[in-house]
Design a protein around this motif. Structure first.
Motif, PDB file in Angstrom:
ATOM      1  N   LEU A   1       0.365  -1.080  -3.983  1.00 26.21           N
ATOM      2  CA  LEU A   1       0.187  -1.345  -5.119  1.00 26.21           C
ATOM      3  C   LEU A   1      -0.923  -0.469  -6.000  1.00 26.21           C
ATOM      4  O   LEU A   1      -0.761   0.084  -7.040  1.00 26.21           O
ATOM      5  CB  LEU A   1      -0.634  -2.532  -5.446  1.00 26.21           C
ATOM      6  N   CYS A   2      -1.883   0.221  -5.332  1.00 21.96           N
ATOM      7  CA  CYS A   2      -2.846   1.065  -5.829  1.00 21.96           C
ATOM      8  C   CYS A   2      -2.000   2.493  -6.074  1.00 21.96           C
ATOM      9  O   CYS A   2      -2.266   2.951  -7.159  1.00 21.96           O
ATOM     10  CB  CYS A   2      -3.944   1.505  -4.709  1.00 21.96           C
ATOM     11  N   LEU A   3      -1.303   2.860  -5.067  1.00 25.44           N
ATOM     12  CA  LEU A   3      -0.703   3.938  -5.427  1.00 25.44           C
ATOM     13  C   LEU A   3       0.436   3.866  -6.427  1.00 25.44           C
ATOM     14  O   LEU A   3       0.728   4.797  -7.085  1.00 25.44           O
ATOM     15  CB  LEU A   3       0.240   4.631  -3.918  1.00 25.44           C
ATOM     16  N   LEU A   4       1.075   2.801  -6.758  1.00 25.53           N
ATOM     17  CA  LEU A   4       2.022   2.462  -7.668  1.00 25.53           C
ATOM     18  C   LEU A   4       1.405   2.480  -9.050  1.00 25.53           C
ATOM     19  O   LEU A   4       2.224   2.964 -10.105  1.00 25.53           O
ATOM     20  CB  LEU A   4       2.760   1.150  -7.449  1.00 25.53           C
ATOM     21  N   ASN A   5       0.113   1.939  -9.152  1.00 28.28           N
ATOM     22  CA  ASN A   5      -0.364   1.645 -10.380  1.00 28.28           C
ATOM     23  C   ASN A   5      -1.559   2.590 -10.558  1.00 28.28           C
ATOM     24  O   ASN A   5      -2.319   2.234 -11.561  1.00 28.28           O
ATOM     25  CB  ASN A   5      -1.185   0.490 -10.408  1.00 28.28           C
ATOM     26  N   ARG A   6      -1.590   3.724  -9.922  1.00 26.42           N
ATOM     27  CA  ARG A   6      -2.999   4.804  -9.868  1.00 26.42           C
ATOM     28  C   ARG A   6      -2.854   5.386 -11.487  1.00 26.42           C
ATOM     29  O   ARG A   6      -3.938   5.811 -11.668  1.00 26.42           O
ATOM     30  CB  ARG A   6      -2.865   5.510  -8.786  1.00 26.42           C
TER      31      ARG A   6
ATOM     32  N   ALA B   1      -5.592   0.745 -10.404  1.00 17.83           N
ATOM     33  CA  ALA B   1      -5.844   1.045  -8.980  1.00 17.83           C
ATOM     34  C   ALA B   1      -7.125   0.390  -8.444  1.00 17.83           C
ATOM     35  O   ALA B   1      -7.197   0.025  -7.125  1.00 17.83           O
ATOM     36  CB  ALA B   1      -5.468   2.653  -8.442  1.00 17.83           C
ATOM     37  N   VAL B   2      -8.139   0.602  -9.034  1.00 20.58           N
ATOM     38  CA  VAL B   2      -9.298   0.030  -8.730  1.00 20.58           C
ATOM     39  C   VAL B   2      -9.157  -1.376  -8.596  1.00 20.58           C
ATOM     40  O   VAL B   2      -9.796  -2.153  -7.884  1.00 20.58           O
ATOM     41  CB  VAL B   2     -10.388   0.233  -9.997  1.00 20.58           C
ATOM     42  N   LEU B   3      -8.533  -2.227  -9.613  1.00 20.34           N
ATOM     43  CA  LEU B   3      -8.556  -3.468  -9.286  1.00 20.34           C
ATOM     44  C   LEU B   3      -7.796  -3.792  -7.932  1.00 20.34           C
ATOM     45  O   LEU B   3      -8.192  -5.055  -7.390  1.00 20.34           O
ATOM     46  CB  LEU B   3      -7.529  -4.096 -10.697  1.00 20.34           C
ATOM     47  N   TYR B   4      -6.728  -3.139  -7.642  1.00 17.32           N
ATOM     48  CA  TYR B   4      -5.867  -3.551  -6.425  1.00 17.32           C
ATOM     49  C   TYR B   4      -6.711  -3.014  -5.263  1.00 17.32           C
ATOM     50  O   TYR B   4      -6.320  -3.520  -4.134  1.00 17.32           O
ATOM     51  CB  TYR B   4      -4.520  -2.972  -6.665  1.00 17.32           C
ATOM     52  N   ALA B   5      -7.363  -2.281  -5.309  1.00 16.26           N
ATOM     53  CA  ALA B   5      -8.254  -1.986  -4.134  1.00 16.26           C
ATOM     54  C   ALA B   5      -9.109  -2.928  -3.500  1.00 16.26           C
ATOM     55  O   ALA B   5      -9.313  -3.053  -2.291  1.00 16.26           O
ATOM     56  CB  ALA B   5      -9.415  -0.711  -4.418  1.00 16.26           C
ATOM     57  N   SER B   6      -9.433  -4.027  -4.259  1.00 17.64           N
ATOM     58  CA  SER B   6     -10.095  -5.236  -3.656  1.00 17.64           C
ATOM     59  C   SER B   6      -9.085  -6.086  -2.702  1.00 17.64           C
ATOM     60  O   SER B   6      -9.556  -6.467  -1.802  1.00 17.64           O
ATOM     61  CB  SER B   6     -10.366  -6.304  -4.903  1.00 17.64           C
ATOM     62  N   ALA B   7      -7.679  -5.946  -2.939  1.00 22.31           N
ATOM     63  CA  ALA B   7      -6.988  -6.337  -1.809  1.00 22.31           C
ATOM     64  C   ALA B   7      -6.815  -5.657  -0.768  1.00 22.31           C
ATOM     65  O   ALA B   7      -6.788  -5.896   0.487  1.00 22.31           O
ATOM     66  CB  ALA B   7      -5.287  -6.354  -2.564  1.00 22.31           C
ATOM     67  N   VAL B   8      -7.023  -4.287  -0.731  1.00 25.88           N
ATOM     68  CA  VAL B   8      -7.015  -3.397   0.405  1.00 25.88           C
ATOM     69  C   VAL B   8      -8.543  -3.743   1.254  1.00 25.88           C
ATOM     70  O   VAL B   8      -8.626  -3.980   2.342  1.00 25.88           O
ATOM     71  CB  VAL B   8      -7.242  -1.777   0.133  1.00 25.88           C
ATOM     72  N   ALA B   9      -9.544  -3.781   0.299  1.00 28.54           N
ATOM     73  CA  ALA B   9     -11.068  -4.199   1.076  1.00 28.54           C
ATOM     74  C   ALA B   9     -10.882  -5.664   1.679  1.00 28.54           C
ATOM     75  O   ALA B   9     -11.243  -5.801   2.751  1.00 28.54           O
ATOM     76  CB  ALA B   9     -11.950  -3.948  -0.041  1.00 28.54           C
ATOM     77  N   GLY B  10     -10.402  -6.544   1.003  1.00 26.02           N
ATOM     78  CA  GLY B  10     -10.231  -7.793   1.631  1.00 26.02           C
ATOM     79  C   GLY B  10      -9.548  -7.880   2.689  1.00 26.02           C
ATOM     80  O   GLY B  10      -9.886  -8.608   3.698  1.00 26.02           O
ATOM     81  N   GLY B  11      -8.466  -7.425   2.579  1.00 30.46           N
ATOM     82  CA  GLY B  11      -7.271  -7.438   3.674  1.00 30.46           C
ATOM     83  C   GLY B  11      -8.153  -6.703   5.139  1.00 30.46           C
ATOM     84  O   GLY B  11      -7.702  -7.253   6.194  1.00 30.46           O
TER      85      GLY B  11
END
Length: 125
Positions: A69-74, A86-96
């Protein structure tokens, strides 16, 4: 207008909370458990390890799709606050990632059982 900026701001603040909260819940052992079946300590330890392995797999999948998602929406930004998506979706990366790390740590070095925790029992009367 101001309404769009407010809605976007609330979404920005609320987005990281679920996965980060889940990661902390796994680490602190504060997630909900219900003890209906009673197993031997060794069987229960095996079930706990399988449980945490499934949580770790979920965390890895969440982080993987978060990266996608980060790469798609960067190249996109939110309309109100103009924050890169991408900053918003980075939380999914950190949380995961945190979810996977905490779950794996519970497999490798499980904490001792709480002596204060009283399991809920279901009894047939």
């Amino acid at each position: 207008g101001i309404r769009d900026k407010l809605v976007t701001g609330v979404q920005t603040c609320a987005l990281p909370i679920p996965l980060l909260g889940a990661a902390v819940g796994v680490r602190e052992r504060s997630h909900f458990t219900l003890h209906v079946l009673h197993f031997s300590p060794s069987t229960q330890a095996l079930i706990d390890k399988i449980h945490h392995a499934l949580i770790a797999i979920f965390g890895i999948i969440a982080a993987w799709y978060g990266v996608k998602l980060c790469l798609l929406n960067r190249t996109l930004a939110t309309p109100g606050l103009e924050i890169n998506l991408a900053v918003l979706y980075a939380s999914a990366v950190a949380g995961g990632i945190l979810l996977a790390i905490y779950a794996i740590s519970m497999i490798v070095a499980p904490p001792p059982p709480d002596s204060e925790t009283v399991p809920m029992e279901v009894r047939a009367e």
